[in-house]
Design an enzyme around this catalytic site. Structure first.
Site, short mmCIF file in Angstrom:
data_model
loop_
_atom_site.label_atom_id
_atom_site.label_comp_id
_atom_site.label_asym_id
_atom_site.label_seq_id
_atom_site.Cartn_x
_atom_site.Cartn_y
_atom_site.Cartn_z
N PRO A 269 0.59 -0.70 0.24
CA PRO A 269 -0.04 0.13 -0.31
C PRO A 269 1.12 1.29 -0.26
O PRO A 269 2.25 1.72 0.91
CB PRO A 269 -0.85 -0.34 1.72
CG PRO A 269 0.17 -0.76 2.42
CD PRO A 269 1.03 -1.81 0.94
N CYS A 337 -0.05 29.55 -14.45
CA CYS A 337 -0.31 30.36 -15.63
C CYS A 337 -0.63 28.50 -16.78
O CYS A 337 -0.30 28.20 -17.72
CB CYS A 337 0.69 30.86 -16.90
SG CYS A 337 0.57 32.19 -16.16
N TYR A 365 1.33 11.00 -3.17
CA TYR A 365 1.21 11.19 -4.97
C TYR A 365 0.93 13.00 -4.31
O TYR A 365 0.73 13.72 -5.93
CB TYR A 365 0.31 11.15 -5.28
CG TYR A 365 0.35 9.32 -5.48
CD1 TYR A 365 1.10 8.72 -5.87
CD2 TYR A 365 -0.69 8.62 -5.22
CE1 TYR A 365 1.39 7.31 -5.30
CE2 TYR A 365 -0.95 7.26 -4.31
CZ TYR A 365 0.40 6.41 -5.28
OH TYR A 365 0.56 5.24 -5.08
C1 LIG Z 1 1.89 2.93 -6.88
C2 LIG Z 1 1.91 1.65 -6.56
C3 LIG Z 1 1.66 0.82 -5.25
C4 LIG Z 1 0.79 1.30 -4.65
O1 LIG Z 1 -0.96 2.32 -4.94
P1 LIG Z 1 -1.68 2.97 -4.12
O2 LIG Z 1 -3.39 3.24 -4.54
O3 LIG Z 1 -1.11 4.29 -3.35
O4 LIG Z 1 -1.82 2.10 -2.58
C5 LIG Z 1 1.84 -0.56 -4.82
N1 LIG Z 1 1.83 -1.33 -5.88
C6 LIG Z 1 2.77 -0.54 -7.41
C7 LIG Z 1 3.76 -1.60 -7.71
C8 LIG Z 1 2.72 0.18 -7.85
O5 LIG Z 1 3.02 0.79 -8.55
#
Ligand SMILES: *Cc1c(COP(=O)(O)O)cnc(C)c1O
Length: 410
Positions: A269, A337, A365
């Site tokens: 996660p 802009c 993010y």
């Molecule tokens: C981005 C990503 C995650 C995390 O996803 P979330 O939605 O932020 O929990 C997990 N595994 C992989 C391979 C990813 O690219």
């Protein structure tokens, strides 16, 4: 939940006071909230065999990485640089899963040299890997089970046209390569995207992965990825992590009996652990009334938090300077802009020039997707932990924007 009853003092510290101390715009993270999300996940998926690999692309400040390391988390890295960041922060190589997509084979080799767990994302790389390493280095394989989670096409990764993973329909081809090159496949992986509303969809994917797993004899772990959805606004449907935990844990234990030994169960996660813990605090520069709209123009923009523009993401906003002001309708925009709207037609306590707005769910993010467009430096980052505020990254300056410029003497 924060949306109906916004907490102006996360972790016991006043957000308004933080702006006085550190200025605006400012990223603030509640470390204790991150820890409680981590513990919620650990409780939902109990057992020594469960591993949480924090996806550091969500928020990669080394202080945050250390916080998760202390809780016992590993990392999910998607570039060799994220791998190196993790190693620098004190993670052991075997605690890091490297899940790159469309990188060069050289980058994968660098991951092997660093000693991290490699996750292979295409048939072509699997062939290179087998040809080069044979069975001397184990690898995990990322399977695309083609289940589709959530409604946002930008963050779905499981659909038929997705560039991620090896299609489950290519399993026979995979098995042929694995056998011919004598590859030691020690893990199977799926990550279906970021908006799991319905645990049934997740379980459907998990079921397909477990079925696939029976074709591999050397497995040590199965990685169900992530996609746990958090609330962005009041009454948002979120992943019922406790329910998912109950169903998946039981199913996984049955599977291990069928497989013949106890495997590890991995998750990776990002958003779930850090999204709700983060705030972007911005100052209102201008209130501008046009014939149709009242704009609140703030001292930040899509350069600092791109999600509203990039994903059409909803981020709740609160006026923390005038919380008891009469509610009015505003469209909150940035100073870039370029179309740069944080939120349309938002009902907020009356905004005055100079007021501070807290933009919620800015932990995941946010900073990691920020940029310097319009020659704007990035803001500072502050971590709240156990009642203390720690500056964990200084704000950038003009010098940071020109650091790598080479004077060509023109
Ligand atoms: C981005 C990503 C995650 C995390 O996803 P979330 O939605 O932020 O929990 C997990 N595994 C992989 C391979 C990813 O690219």
């Amino acid at each position: 939940m924060i949306y109906s009853d916004f907490n102006h003092n996360p972790g016991g510290i006043s957000l308004a006071e933080l702006v006085k101390e550190f200025g605006a715009p400012l990223y603030v993270y509640d470390g204790n909230k991150m820890i409680s999300q981590y513990n919620r996940l650990r409780t939902a998926f109990p057992g020594e065999h469960v591993r949480i690999k924090y996806a550091l692309k969500a928020l990669n400040n080394p202080n945050i990485l250390k916080l998760f390391r202390k809780q016992g988390a590993g990392l999910d890295a998607v570039s060799i640089h994220e791998v190196q960041l993790g190693l620098q922060t004190g993670f052991q190589p075997d605690e890091i899963l490297f899940t790159p997509n469309c990188v060069s084979f050289d980058e994968i080799k660098a991951g092997v040299e660093a000693g991290v767990q490699i996750n292979i994302d295409s048939i072509s790389m699997l062939e290179h890997f087998g040809h080069h390493f044979g069975n001397s280095v184990p690898c995990c394989i990322r399977i695309n089970p083609h289940i589709v989670a959530g409604g946002n096409v930008h963050i779905q990764t499981g659909h038929i046209d997705s560039k991620f993973g090896i299609s489950i329909h290519q399993l026979r081809h995979v098995l042929r390569i694995v056998e011919k090159e004598n590859i030691r496949v020690n893990g199977l992986h799926m990550h279906t995207g970021s908006d799991i509303l319905d645990s049934g969809v997740f379980i459907q994917g998990a079921e397909l992965l477990l079925e696939t797993a029976l074709s591999f004899k050397d497995l040590q772990f199965i990685d169900f990825g992530s996609g746990f959805k958090v609330a962005y606004k009041q009454d948002d449907v979120t992943t019922d992590i406790e329910e998912l935990g109950r169903v998946i844990s039981e199913r996984f234990n049955t599977f291990c009996k069928e497989y013949g030994r106890q495997l590890e169960l991995w998750f990776e996660p990002g958003k779930f652990l850090v999204s709700e813990a983060g705030f972007l605090l911005v100052k209102v520069n201008v209130i501008k009334q046009t014939t149709a709209t009242v704009f609140a123009g703030v001292d930040s923009g899509q350069n600092h938090l791109i999600r509203p523009m990039f994903y059409d993401a909803y981020h709740h906003m609160v006026n923390i300077s005038n919380p008891t002001g009469t509610p009015r309708i505003y469209t909150v925009v940035g100073y870039i802009c370029e179309t740069d709207t944080f939120g349309w037609d938002r009902k907020m306590a009356e905004l005055r020039e100079g007021d501070i707005i807290a933009i919620c769910n800015a932990g995941a993010y946010g900073y990691t997707m920020s940029n310097n467009y319009n020659g704007r430096p990035r803001p500072a980052e502050v971590l709240l932990l156990d009642g203390k505020a720690h500056l964990i990254r200084k704000a950038e300056t003009l010098g940071d924007l020109t650091r790598n410029v080479v004077d060509a003497g023109i």
